[in-house]
Write a protein that holds these residues in place. Structure first.
Motif, PDB file in Angstrom:
ATOM      1  N   LEU A 128      19.580   6.052  -6.612  1.00  0.00           N
ATOM      2  CA  LEU A 128      18.930   6.994  -7.703  1.00  0.00           C
ATOM      3  C   LEU A 128      17.697   5.995  -6.774  1.00  0.00           C
ATOM      4  CD1 LEU A 128      21.059   5.669 -10.685  1.00  0.00           C
ATOM      5  CD2 LEU A 128      20.793   8.024  -9.347  1.00  0.00           C
ATOM      6  N   ASP A 129      16.575   6.823  -8.306  1.00  0.00           N
ATOM      7  CA  ASP A 129      15.359   6.167  -7.847  1.00  0.00           C
ATOM      8  C   ASP A 129      14.625   5.460  -8.605  1.00  0.00           C
ATOM      9  OD1 ASP A 129      14.522   8.450  -6.125  1.00  0.00           O
ATOM     10  OD2 ASP A 129      13.886   9.949  -7.552  1.00  0.00           O
ATOM     11  N   ILE A 130      13.377   4.061  -8.373  1.00  0.00           N
ATOM     12  CA  ILE A 130      13.362   3.459  -8.782  1.00  0.00           C
ATOM     13  C   ILE A 130      13.194   3.473 -10.789  1.00  0.00           C
ATOM     14  CG2 ILE A 130      11.937   1.366  -8.876  1.00  0.00           C
ATOM     15  CD1 ILE A 130      12.093   0.951  -6.297  1.00  0.00           C
ATOM     16  N   PRO A 131      12.916   2.873 -11.357  1.00  0.00           N
ATOM     17  CA  PRO A 131      12.786   3.667 -12.618  1.00  0.00           C
ATOM     18  C   PRO A 131      11.777   3.193 -13.477  1.00  0.00           C
ATOM     19  CG  PRO A 131      15.050   2.338 -13.010  1.00  0.00           C
ATOM     20  CD  PRO A 131      14.232   2.517 -11.424  1.00  0.00           C
ATOM     21  N   LEU A 132      11.136   3.484 -13.986  1.00  0.00           N
ATOM     22  CA  LEU A 132       9.736   3.387 -15.093  1.00  0.00           C
ATOM     23  C   LEU A 132      10.626   3.097 -16.000  1.00  0.00           C
ATOM     24  CD1 LEU A 132       7.508   6.512 -14.911  1.00  0.00           C
ATOM     25  CD2 LEU A 132       7.736   4.067 -13.366  1.00  0.00           C
ATOM     26  N   MET A 133       9.940   1.985 -16.085  1.00  0.00           N
ATOM     27  CA  MET A 133      10.089   1.151 -17.443  1.00  0.00           C
ATOM     28  C   MET A 133      10.449   1.438 -18.575  1.00  0.00           C
ATOM     29  SD  MET A 133      11.265  -1.936 -18.824  1.00  0.00           S
ATOM     30  CE  MET A 133      11.005  -2.740 -16.453  1.00  0.00           C
ATOM     31  N   VAL A 134       8.835   2.811 -19.327  1.00  0.00           N
ATOM     32  CA  VAL A 134       9.358   2.828 -20.362  1.00  0.00           C
ATOM     33  C   VAL A 134      10.479   4.084 -20.092  1.00  0.00           C
ATOM     34  CG1 VAL A 134       7.968   4.890 -21.558  1.00  0.00           C
ATOM     35  CG2 VAL A 134       6.922   3.527 -20.496  1.00  0.00           C
ATOM     36  N   GLU A 135      10.940   5.194 -19.176  1.00  0.00           N
ATOM     37  CA  GLU A 135      12.083   5.264 -18.825  1.00  0.00           C
ATOM     38  C   GLU A 135      13.215   4.232 -19.566  1.00  0.00           C
ATOM     39  OE1 GLU A 135      11.158   9.099 -15.504  1.00  0.00           O
ATOM     40  OE2 GLU A 135      11.743   6.338 -14.382  1.00  0.00           O
ATOM     41  N   ILE A 136      12.826   3.764 -19.348  1.00  0.00           N
ATOM     42  CA  ILE A 136      14.526   2.302 -19.360  1.00  0.00           C
ATOM     43  C   ILE A 136      14.330   2.290 -21.216  1.00  0.00           C
ATOM     44  CG2 ILE A 136      15.499   0.185 -19.152  1.00  0.00           C
ATOM     45  CD1 ILE A 136      14.000   0.455 -16.030  1.00  0.00           C
ATOM     46  N   LEU A 137      13.041   1.821 -21.364  1.00  0.00           N
ATOM     47  CA  LEU A 137      13.161   1.750 -22.469  1.00  0.00           C
ATOM     48  C   LEU A 137      13.351   2.439 -23.960  1.00  0.00           C
ATOM     49  CD1 LEU A 137      10.150  -1.110 -22.987  1.00  0.00           C
ATOM     50  CD2 LEU A 137      12.013  -1.465 -23.119  1.00  0.00           C
ATOM     51  N   GLU A 138      13.267   4.266 -22.990  1.00  0.00           N
ATOM     52  CA  GLU A 138      13.304   5.524 -23.674  1.00  0.00           C
ATOM     53  C   GLU A 138      14.822   5.965 -23.957  1.00  0.00           C
ATOM     54  OE1 GLU A 138      10.235   8.253 -22.615  1.00  0.00           O
ATOM     55  OE2 GLU A 138       9.010   7.495 -24.038  1.00  0.00           O
ATOM     56  N   GLY A 139      16.204   5.254 -23.308  1.00  0.00           N
ATOM     57  CA  GLY A 139      17.692   5.208 -22.576  1.00  0.00           C
ATOM     58  C   GLY A 139      17.529   6.726 -22.044  1.00  0.00           C
ATOM     59  N   LYS A 140      16.413   7.072 -20.465  1.00  0.00           N
ATOM     60  CA  LYS A 140      16.482   7.906 -20.304  1.00  0.00           C
ATOM     61  C   LYS A 140      17.260   7.980 -18.628  1.00  0.00           C
ATOM     62  CE  LYS A 140      12.763  10.341 -22.640  1.00  0.00           C
ATOM     63  NZ  LYS A 140      11.592  10.651 -22.675  1.00  0.00           N
ATOM     64  N   THR A 141      17.338   6.168 -18.044  1.00  0.00           N
ATOM     65  CA  THR A 141      18.151   5.970 -17.226  1.00  0.00           C
ATOM     66  C   THR A 141      19.301   5.772 -17.516  1.00  0.00           C
ATOM     67  OG1 THR A 141      17.342   3.732 -16.689  1.00  0.00           O
ATOM     68  CG2 THR A 141      16.024   5.268 -16.512  1.00  0.00           C
ATOM     69  N   PRO A 142      20.455   5.855 -16.259  1.00  0.00           N
ATOM     70  CA  PRO A 142      21.500   5.162 -16.452  1.00  0.00           C
ATOM     71  C   PRO A 142      21.664   3.480 -16.017  1.00  0.00           C
ATOM     72  CG  PRO A 142      20.817   6.306 -14.091  1.00  0.00           C
ATOM     73  CD  PRO A 142      19.788   6.174 -14.690  1.00  0.00           C
ATOM     74  N   TYR A 143      20.651   2.739 -16.124  1.00  0.00           N
ATOM     75  CA  TYR A 143      20.417   1.487 -16.121  1.00  0.00           C
ATOM     76  C   TYR A 143      20.398   1.318 -18.160  1.00  0.00           C
ATOM     77  CZ  TYR A 143      18.762   2.197 -11.316  1.00  0.00           C
ATOM     78  OH  TYR A 143      19.246   2.037  -9.742  1.00  0.00           O
ATOM     79  N   CYS A 144      19.761   2.094 -18.231  1.00  0.00           N
ATOM     80  CA  CYS A 144      20.254   2.057 -19.990  1.00  0.00           C
ATOM     81  C   CYS A 144      20.473   3.254 -21.168  1.00  0.00           C
ATOM     82  CB  CYS A 144      18.463   0.768 -20.418  1.00  0.00           C
ATOM     83  SG  CYS A 144      18.983   0.126 -22.260  1.00  0.00           S
ATOM     84  N   LYS A 145      20.832   3.569 -21.306  1.00  0.00           N
ATOM     85  CA  LYS A 145      21.242   4.829 -21.654  1.00  0.00           C
ATOM     86  C   LYS A 145      21.099   5.206 -23.326  1.00  0.00           C
ATOM     87  CE  LYS A 145      25.007   5.631 -18.712  1.00  0.00           C
ATOM     88  NZ  LYS A 145      26.215   5.275 -17.981  1.00  0.00           N
TER      89      LYS A 145
END
Length: 350
Positions: A128-145
């Protein structure tokens, strides 16, 4: 504090720990660094004072130190609503934020009302690509759904939270208009000469010579060898026991008004002052009182476990780093045995 009362090599063998590094602080100075074992099982790569381990959640202590410095500069305020300076993302308003807003103090002490979603904040997936922090906080990545939001009124409960430190990272990037790792390099690593400390989300082949590989409880290499966490402020620090001890020493010096990076004694004292609960400070945990007062931070991730501990009022401390995840709490493995042996020889005043 002495290491002579324990045979570390024998205890490492007992627990299937491949490599270990420990640095001691005595009388407000670095006393000694001792290194044991291998960076990678089955090789001849020995652990040295320049060997770099994953510090995992001890990253939060580092982040708290940066927050204190930026607060000193007037760039951050521990007690204002973080949404006032957040730009790229905001803590969503809801019923729990009507009476109390989320502050940096809340986030640093894990009392913001935010609970990490289930199965969140794992190590970086190579596919997977390295996620943007905003994407993580918005729940748009597998790291934080799930999107991050306040689940209970701030300061009413304690919940250990990686998400809280992700918000701190985004806040620092918004106010500095720079990547978090660049701010840390400029404000902390360079002035303290922490030359073997990085927050990169990749480890290039040229850098790997001094990097330790992670191992499981059986002493076997983990998949991928070098687990990376794409949340630098929460768990992304790779460092040596010596560099990390320099950071601990900076806090001890700041408490005496002798900071190298510009943290006043008042700010330093605030870090180790109970925040509503007697055992949590800002980026550190607290235990004991008076001359036996102890601050600590633990790191536990895929393939690694570590610990930093300090006694501010007698100017002693230790950093213990291992390249093994034993599957049990640090106090139940070799780190706990070393800690107990150090305490037994620390001559703590009664």
């Amino acid at each position: 504090m002495e290491l002579k009362s324990i045979n570390i090599s024998e205890r490492m063998k007992h627990y299937n720990v491949s490599g270990l590094s420990v640095t001691l602080i005595e009388n407000g100075q670095i006393k000694i660094t001792e290194d044991y074992g291998l960076l990678e099982t089955g090789t001849n790569k020995s652990v040295s004072k320049n060997s770099i381990f994953s510090a995992c959640s001890i990253s939060k202590f580092l982040t708290a130190m940066l927050v204190m410095k930026l607060s000193e500069q007037g760039l951050l305020d521990l007690d204002e609503d973080v949404n006032k300076r957040l730009v790229s993302w905001k803590v969503p308003d809801n019923n729990f934020t009507k009476n109390k807003r989320v502050t940096l103090r809340n986030l640093l002490s894990h009392q913001s009302g935010i609970i990490d979603p289930e199965d969140s904040f794992s190590e970086l997936k190579s596919t997977l690509d390295i996620p943007l922090m905003v994407e993580i906080l918005e729940g748009k990545t597998p790291y934080c759904k799930d999107h991050i939001e306040v689940k209970y009124e701030p300061e009413s409960e304690f919940h250990y939270s990686d998400a809280g430190y992700c918000i701190i990272q985004q806040l620092i990037e918004d106010i500095a208009k720079k990547p978090f790792k660049q701010v840390m390099n400029e404000q902390v690593f360079k002035p303290l000469k922490m030359e073997n400390s990085i927050l990169d989300t990749t480890i290039s082949e040229t850098k790997r010579e001094n990097f330790s590989c992670g191992h499981n409880r059986n002493g076997e290499l983990i998949d991928g060898k070098y687990p990376i966490y794409p949340y630098p402020a929460a768990s992304g620090l790779w460092t040596t026991s010596l560099d990390l001890a320099q950071l601990v020493l900076e806090l001890l010096n700041a408490l005496k008004g002798e900071s190298k990076i510009g943290i006043t004694a008042i700010r330093a004292k605030e870090m180790i002052t109970p925040q509503g609960r007697e055992w949590t400070g800002l980026g550190v945990f607290l235990n004991g009182s008076e001359k036996e007062f102890e601050i600590s931070s633990l790191g536990w991730g895929v393939g690694f476990q570590c610990m930093m501990v300090a006694f501010p009022y007698i100017e002693k401390g230790a950093v213990i780093m291992t390249n093994a995840d034993l599957g049990v709490h640090q106090m139940e493995g070799v780190i706990g045995e070393i800690y107990k042996s150090l305490i037994a020889t620390a001559s703590l005043p009664k």
